[in-house]
Scaffold this motif. Structure first.
Motif, short mmCIF file in Angstrom:
data_model
loop_
_atom_site.label_atom_id
_atom_site.label_comp_id
_atom_site.label_asym_id
_atom_site.label_seq_id
_atom_site.Cartn_x
_atom_site.Cartn_y
_atom_site.Cartn_z
N SER A 47 0.89 -1.31 0.10
CA SER A 47 0.09 -0.08 0.02
C SER A 47 0.72 1.49 0.09
CB SER A 47 -0.97 -0.09 1.29
OG SER A 47 -1.68 -1.34 1.25
N GLN A 92 -7.56 0.40 -0.67
CA GLN A 92 -8.04 -0.91 0.20
C GLN A 92 -9.13 -0.45 1.20
OE1 GLN A 92 -4.45 -2.00 2.24
NE2 GLN A 92 -4.92 -4.06 2.34
N ASP A 167 -5.40 -1.38 -4.87
CA ASP A 167 -4.85 -2.16 -3.61
C ASP A 167 -5.76 -3.39 -3.37
OD1 ASP A 167 -3.37 -2.66 -1.27
OD2 ASP A 167 -3.44 -0.63 -0.76
MG LIG Z 1 -2.10 -2.64 1.99
#
Ligand SMILES: [Mg+2]
Ligand SMILES: Nc1ncnc2c1ncn2[C@@H]1O[C@H](COP(=O)(O)OP(=O)(O)OP(=O)(O)O)[C@@H](O)[C@H]1O
Length: 228
Positions: A47, A92, A167
């Motif tokens: 990330s 995410q 992500d």
């Molecule tokens: Mg991550």
């Protein structure tokens, strides 16, 4: 030419006893027409890498170039414009607006970015492809994890960006949906000439990728991908 390129990127959080060196000399590049996977375990820096690639965080050292322009040399206004017009994020955390219905999430994009978004017909096609046409009147809080994920993908693609950064876009999806999303990302790269970068630990996506990088403890290596 690479549409996005990272050169010798390092990222260090904190200092003294809480100092963590999360990314080490990362070199990465993506071309149009490619679906690129970055695979690595939890905590490996995926990330952090992706948010730096998309200009949401700045690296401690190294440079990020988008279409040949060094992002760190742009003004904040220019960076915002670049992100808005050229980069689509599927984060995410999904970042849907909680008080807007699914259909209003797209209208919201129109307010922020007035031009170059998908037309009604293409949006309808995209929603159909993702199997979420029936969810347009629901609020994010009424969706399952997998549905939320697919709405977030649609919202990122609606703005028709040159570069798609995703992500863990398949974490909440069953195998059939993973295939559909893998195929969709591949089509975007091939048919619409976009650079699609997916960070994931989902190896079910490997078969759709043109190029695979491994990230381990913040170090990235390109791994050989057998192309049939
Ligand atoms: Mg991550
Ligand atoms: N803002 C921050 N401050 C301090 N440490 C951070 C920060 N952001 C990330 N880290 C640390 O950097 C490392 C990499 O985090 P990152 O979120 O990039 O991993 P990841 O590969 O995306 O993990 P996951 O698969 O669980 O999402 C972790 O050890 C994390 O604790």
């Amino acid at each position: 030419m690479a549409v996005i390129e990272l050169k010798k990127i390092n990222k260090i959080f904190g200092s003294g006893i809480s100092r963590v060196h999360v990314l080490h000399d990362i070199d990465f590049s993506a071309n149009r027409g490619q679906l690129i996977l970055v695979v690595g375990p939890s905590g490996s820096g995926k990330s952090t890498f992706l948010t730096i690639a998309g200009g949401l965080q700045t690296p401690t050292s190294g440079s990020v170039e988008v279409e040949g322009k060094a992002v760190e040399q742009l003004t904040k206004a220019q960076r915002d414009k670049l992100r808005l017009n050229q980069i689509g994020f599927v984060l995410q955390s999904y970042n849907l607006v909680p008080y807007l219905k699914v259909k209003e999430q797209f209208e919201f994009v129109d307010k922020v970015k007035r031009q170059g978004n998908l037309n009604k017909e293409d949006l309808a096609g995209l929603l159909k492809q993702l199997g979420i046409s029936n969810l347009v009147d629901k609020f994010p809080g009424q969706l399952s994890g997998g549905q939320t994920q697919r709405v977030a993908i649609a919202r990122a693609l609606y703005a028709n960006p040159d570069i798609v950064l995703a992500d863990e876009p398949t974490a909440a999806l069953d195998s059939q949906k993973v295939e559909e999303v893998g195929q969709l990302f591949q089509d975007l790269a091939k048919q619409r000439d976009k650079a699609v970068v997916v960070v994931t630990h989902d190896t079910r996506l490997l078969e759709y990728a043109d190029k695979v990088y491994q990230i381990m403890d913040g170090k990235m290596t390109e791994s050989a991908k057998q192309t049939d």
